[in-house]
Each structure stands twice: as C-alpha cells, then as structure tokens.
Design a protein around this motif. Structure first.
Motif, PDB file in Angstrom:
ATOM      1  N   THR A 156       0.826  -1.218   0.000  1.00 21.00           N
ATOM      2  CA  THR A 156       0.000   0.000   0.000  1.00 21.00           C
ATOM      3  C   THR A 156       0.859   1.267   0.000  1.00 21.00           C
ATOM      4  O   THR A 156       0.405   2.309  -0.477  1.00 21.00           O
ATOM      5  CB  THR A 156      -0.964   0.076   1.207  1.00 21.00           C
ATOM      6  OG1 THR A 156      -0.226   0.120   2.423  1.00 21.00           O
ATOM      7  CG2 THR A 156      -1.951  -1.067   1.201  1.00 21.00           C
ATOM      8  N   VAL A 157       2.077   1.176   0.518  1.00 18.01           N
ATOM      9  CA  VAL A 157       2.976   2.348   0.500  1.00 18.01           C
ATOM     10  C   VAL A 157       3.253   2.731  -0.959  1.00 18.01           C
ATOM     11  O   VAL A 157       3.178   3.904  -1.346  1.00 18.01           O
ATOM     12  CB  VAL A 157       4.288   2.039   1.254  1.00 18.01           C
ATOM     13  CG1 VAL A 157       5.221   3.238   1.207  1.00 18.01           C
ATOM     14  CG2 VAL A 157       3.990   1.649   2.697  1.00 18.01           C
ATOM     15  N   ALA A 158       3.533   1.721  -1.782  1.00 15.26           N
ATOM     16  CA  ALA A 158       3.773   1.970  -3.214  1.00 15.26           C
ATOM     17  C   ALA A 158       2.489   2.383  -3.915  1.00 15.26           C
ATOM     18  O   ALA A 158       2.506   3.224  -4.818  1.00 15.26           O
ATOM     19  CB  ALA A 158       4.357   0.727  -3.874  1.00 15.26           C
ATOM     20  N   GLU A 159       1.369   1.805  -3.505  1.00  9.06           N
ATOM     21  CA  GLU A 159       0.086   2.158  -4.136  1.00  9.06           C
ATOM     22  C   GLU A 159      -0.216   3.636  -3.924  1.00  9.06           C
ATOM     23  O   GLU A 159      -0.618   4.343  -4.844  1.00  9.06           O
ATOM     24  CB  GLU A 159      -1.061   1.309  -3.558  1.00  9.06           C
ATOM     25  CG  GLU A 159      -0.942  -0.179  -3.827  1.00  9.06           C
ATOM     26  CD  GLU A 159      -1.155  -0.548  -5.283  1.00  9.06           C
ATOM     27  OE1 GLU A 159      -1.454   0.331  -6.104  1.00  9.06           O
ATOM     28  OE2 GLU A 159      -0.992  -1.748  -5.601  1.00  9.06           O
ATOM     29  N   LYS A 160      -0.016   4.107  -2.688  1.00  5.50           N
ATOM     30  CA  LYS A 160      -0.289   5.523  -2.440  1.00  5.50           C
ATOM     31  C   LYS A 160       0.727   6.394  -3.185  1.00  5.50           C
ATOM     32  O   LYS A 160       0.381   7.442  -3.719  1.00  5.50           O
ATOM     33  CB  LYS A 160      -0.282   5.835  -0.939  1.00  5.50           C
ATOM     34  CG  LYS A 160      -0.661   7.288  -0.679  1.00  5.50           C
ATOM     35  CD  LYS A 160      -0.745   7.632   0.794  1.00  5.50           C
ATOM     36  CE  LYS A 160      -0.798   9.139   0.989  1.00  5.50           C
ATOM     37  NZ  LYS A 160      -0.606   9.537   2.385  1.00  5.50           N
ATOM     38  N   ALA A 161       1.976   5.943  -3.239  1.00 10.11           N
ATOM     39  CA  ALA A 161       2.994   6.697  -3.982  1.00 10.11           C
ATOM     40  C   ALA A 161       2.585   6.851  -5.444  1.00 10.11           C
ATOM     41  O   ALA A 161       2.695   7.929  -6.031  1.00 10.11           O
ATOM     42  CB  ALA A 161       4.349   5.995  -3.876  1.00 10.11           C
ATOM     43  N   MET A 162       2.082   5.766  -6.030  1.00  5.75           N
ATOM     44  CA  MET A 162       1.673   5.823  -7.437  1.00  5.75           C
ATOM     45  C   MET A 162       0.433   6.685  -7.623  1.00  5.75           C
ATOM     46  O   MET A 162       0.252   7.334  -8.652  1.00  5.75           O
ATOM     47  CB  MET A 162       1.448   4.408  -7.976  1.00  5.75           C
ATOM     48  CG  MET A 162       2.737   3.654  -8.227  1.00  5.75           C
ATOM     49  SD  MET A 162       3.850   4.516  -9.383  1.00  5.75           S
ATOM     50  CE  MET A 162       2.944   4.292 -10.919  1.00  5.75           C
ATOM     51  N   GLU A 163      -0.427   6.680  -6.598  1.00  4.04           N
ATOM     52  CA  GLU A 163      -1.614   7.555  -6.635  1.00  4.04           C
ATOM     53  C   GLU A 163      -1.151   9.022  -6.657  1.00  4.04           C
ATOM     54  O   GLU A 163      -1.668   9.838  -7.428  1.00  4.04           O
ATOM     55  CB  GLU A 163      -2.441   7.247  -5.381  1.00  4.04           C
ATOM     56  CG  GLU A 163      -3.736   7.988  -5.204  1.00  4.04           C
ATOM     57  CD  GLU A 163      -4.264   7.814  -3.764  1.00  4.04           C
ATOM     58  OE1 GLU A 163      -4.439   6.661  -3.331  1.00  4.04           O
ATOM     59  OE2 GLU A 163      -4.475   8.835  -3.076  1.00  4.04           O
TER      60      GLU A 163
END
Ligand SMILES: [Zn+2]
Ligand SMILES: [Zn+2]
Length: 363
Positions: A156-163
């Motif tokens: 989720t850390v990467a998911e939010k970064a990509m968001e």
C-alpha cells in the motif's frame, strides 16, 4: 493470548500474556491472526527508537502488517463473515472535528498528528493470536491470495505513492500515458522498493532498481524475476545510473537515504516526478547540489512529493495488484517471503534483519 510486545520505559522486548480481545460493538469483527510481517518500522520500535504504548498499558503489542481469518462478527457487520480472510489497515482517525482528511476517512493525510496507528502509535498491533477491529478498517482477501496477502500493507505504500505520482503526472498533456513511455527508477531493494518495482512493472514501466544489495542477493534475483533492471549502487554513481536508464520520468524512493536520493533527484528528466517514501534517521546537515536541483525543478517542470501511510482504496488496489503480480511474475512474488518464524522466534528477527521479508506464522 500470546503477543510480542515492547516495553518502551523499561526497554524490554518479549512475549506477553495479553487479555484476548472481544467484540464490543455491532460493526466489529474478531480475527484470528494467521501471519504478521516484520519490517524496518517494527525493528525501530523493537530498538526503542520509536513506538508509543496505549495510555493505559506499560507495553505496546507490535505488528502492523497482518493477515487474519474472521472468527466472529458483530450483528451489524455486513462486509465479512466467519471463515473470510482479511487484512487490517494501520492508521485510525484523530478525534478532531476540524480535521478534514480524517472526517473523509483519509487519516493518512491527518492534519493534527493525533491519529493512532496499530502496532506503532498508542494502539496495540497484530503480532498476537487475535485482534478485534471495526469492519471499516478491514479489507476482505480472496482465498487464492492466502500465501501472499501479508504483503498487502507494505504494497500500500507503493500504491499511495503511485496515486500521488498519477496526480502529479496529470498536470501534463497525456498524463500517465506519456510518463509510462519513459524509464522509472526505484531507489532501494527492500520489500517496499521491490513491491514498488512490481507495481511499476505491472503498469508497463521500464523499471530500474538502484540499490546497494549484492548482485547475488535474493533481492537482486527478485528484481530480475519481475523483468526490471538492477544497478548496483556500490559500483555505479547516480550519474551512471542516469546514463544507463536514459530519460528518467519517475523516481520512487524507498531507501530512506538522503544523500543518494538528492543525487538521483539531480538526474531527473524533464517534467519528471520524484516520490519520497523512505524515512532517514536524523543526522548532521548534508551538502547537496542545491543550485542544480533548484534550476532543474524550475527549468524542467519537475515535481516532488512525500507520502506516508495509505488509505482504504490503496489496500483494495494492493490486493488486486498482488493477484496480477502472481499471474505475471509469480517467482518474484513468491520469493519475497524468505522466512516464516513462530511468534516465539520473532524476537530474533526484530533485533537483526535477515533475508527479504520475515513473516511471523501465528498458526
Ligand atoms: Zn511495515
Ligand atoms: Zn486527523
């Protein structure tokens, strides 16, 4: 029930016998914890650098990356049933009515800092046999993800970064599409960096991972298995990385090392986006090529964002993406968990890092 806890004031790390949590609200769900991941944050808490126990307790139960099986649900809980698998989110909203992000259930953007975080800040975590939580903070897991769903929270850390990257790329004509034709760089090949690289690969980016890991390490093999390129930071400077990768359009920083991060920022291309997600230890001030970075920021339309924690949507996206990763590069995903240890054995890994990802197997 048994749980792994830190005692911040007496500086102890040990198993405790903690009262088994019970349902106290109609929308609550009780889970038997199946697996809990260990990460750098847990190790910092275990070394007493960080972490706060709940106000009424001398210790904090560790663990914020967990997969559980539902064993009981309250009368008004509708999204989960006994037998379902679920992952638990980490951050809980602050109590202030003026905090707009928390009112909108985006406590990852909390304005006041008075949020709590399970296993980290003033709320017990999941390195325990059971947990109870409101269904709002749980996300159902498809059974086929049983063996990898413990990776959801770090993903989720990467998911939010990509968001965040998506928002910044939307400034430009063509948005993400244009950016996706340019190479992306990931700094660091720990679990957060590797999962971020998988996300980039899955989105179609030519992905370069820049890290100090040895070329014969498990981390390196995972980079190869997902079809990303590895550049050894011990042998190649950020300038050489940029020469190899070409026109860098996106950097996802997941190493927590300021010096190399700012050096790579100096290599970012036109209209480039740089997302910081690592948290460096505080040290003496650092000399950086500030004029060059500032000139580039302006003359090349660059954007920088920092990101912490993640919202509910990022958990759902992470589960969708884990299924996609398993289809596209199964050997990379399956190599992420390098050790499964019993709760009694977690202490050793909390004190000394080994492998890519250690998971506490509660079953
Ligand atoms: Zn973590
Ligand atoms: Zn708030």
């Amino acid at each position: 029930m048994k749980a792994m806890a830190v005692f911040p004031s007496s500086r102890e790390l040990r198993l405790v016998e903690h009262p088994e949590p019970e349902l106290s609200g109609a929308r609550q769900v009780k889970l038997r914890i199946l697996e809990t991941g260990i990460c750098g944050t847990d190790r910092e808490i275990a070394s007493f650098a960080y972490g706060m126990a709940p106000g009424d307790c001398a210790y904090l139960i560790l663990g914020h990356e967990a997969l559980g099986e539902v064993v009981e649900v309250g009368g008004e809980a509708t999204s989960l049933a006994p037998g379902d698998l679920a992952v638990l989110t980490v951050r809980r909203p602050c109590p202030h009515e003026h905090c707009v992000p928390c009112i909108h259930e985006r406590q990852d953007f909390c304005l006041t800092g008075d949020f709590t975080e399970r296993g980290i800040k003033e709320a017990h975590g999941y390195m325990a046999e059971y947990a109870v939580e409101d269904e709002r903070f749980l996300v159902r897991v498809p059974p086929e993800l049983r063996n990898v769903a413990v990776l959801t929270e770090p993903l989720t850390v990467a998911e939010k970064a990509m968001e965040q990257a998506h928002v910044l790329m939307s400034r430009m004509p063509g948005g993400d599409d244009g950016s996706r034709r340019r190479p992306a760089v990931v700094l660091g090949a720990g679990p957060i960096g590797l999962l971020g690289a998988m996300k980039l690969r899955d989105c179609g980016y030519e992905t370069w991972v820049y890290s100090r890991d040895e070329p014969d390490s498990a981390n390196f093999k995972i980079v190869s298995a997902m079809g990303a390129r590895f550049v050894d930071a011990q042998r190649h400077s950020p300038g050489e990385l940029a020469e190899m990768a070409g026109d860098i359009g996106l950097v996802y920083e997941a190493a927590g090392v300021a010096k190399v991060s700012f050096e790579v920022l100096g290599e970012l291309g036109v209209n480039g986006v740089f997302i910081f997600s690592g948290i460096p230890a505080l040290k003496a001030p650092l000399e950086v090529d500030s004029e060059r970075i500032m000139r580039n920021m302006v003359l090349k339309n660059q954007a920088i964002a920092g990101t912490v924690n993640a919202g509910h949507a990022s958990y759902k996206q992470a589960l969708t993406d884990l299924a996609s990763f398993l289809r596209r590069f199964p050997s990379a995903v399956n190599a992420m968990i390098t050790a499964r240890v019993p709760l009694e054995g977690a202490r050793e890994d909390l004190l000394r890092r080994g492998g890519v990802k250690t998971v506490v197997d509660m079953v």
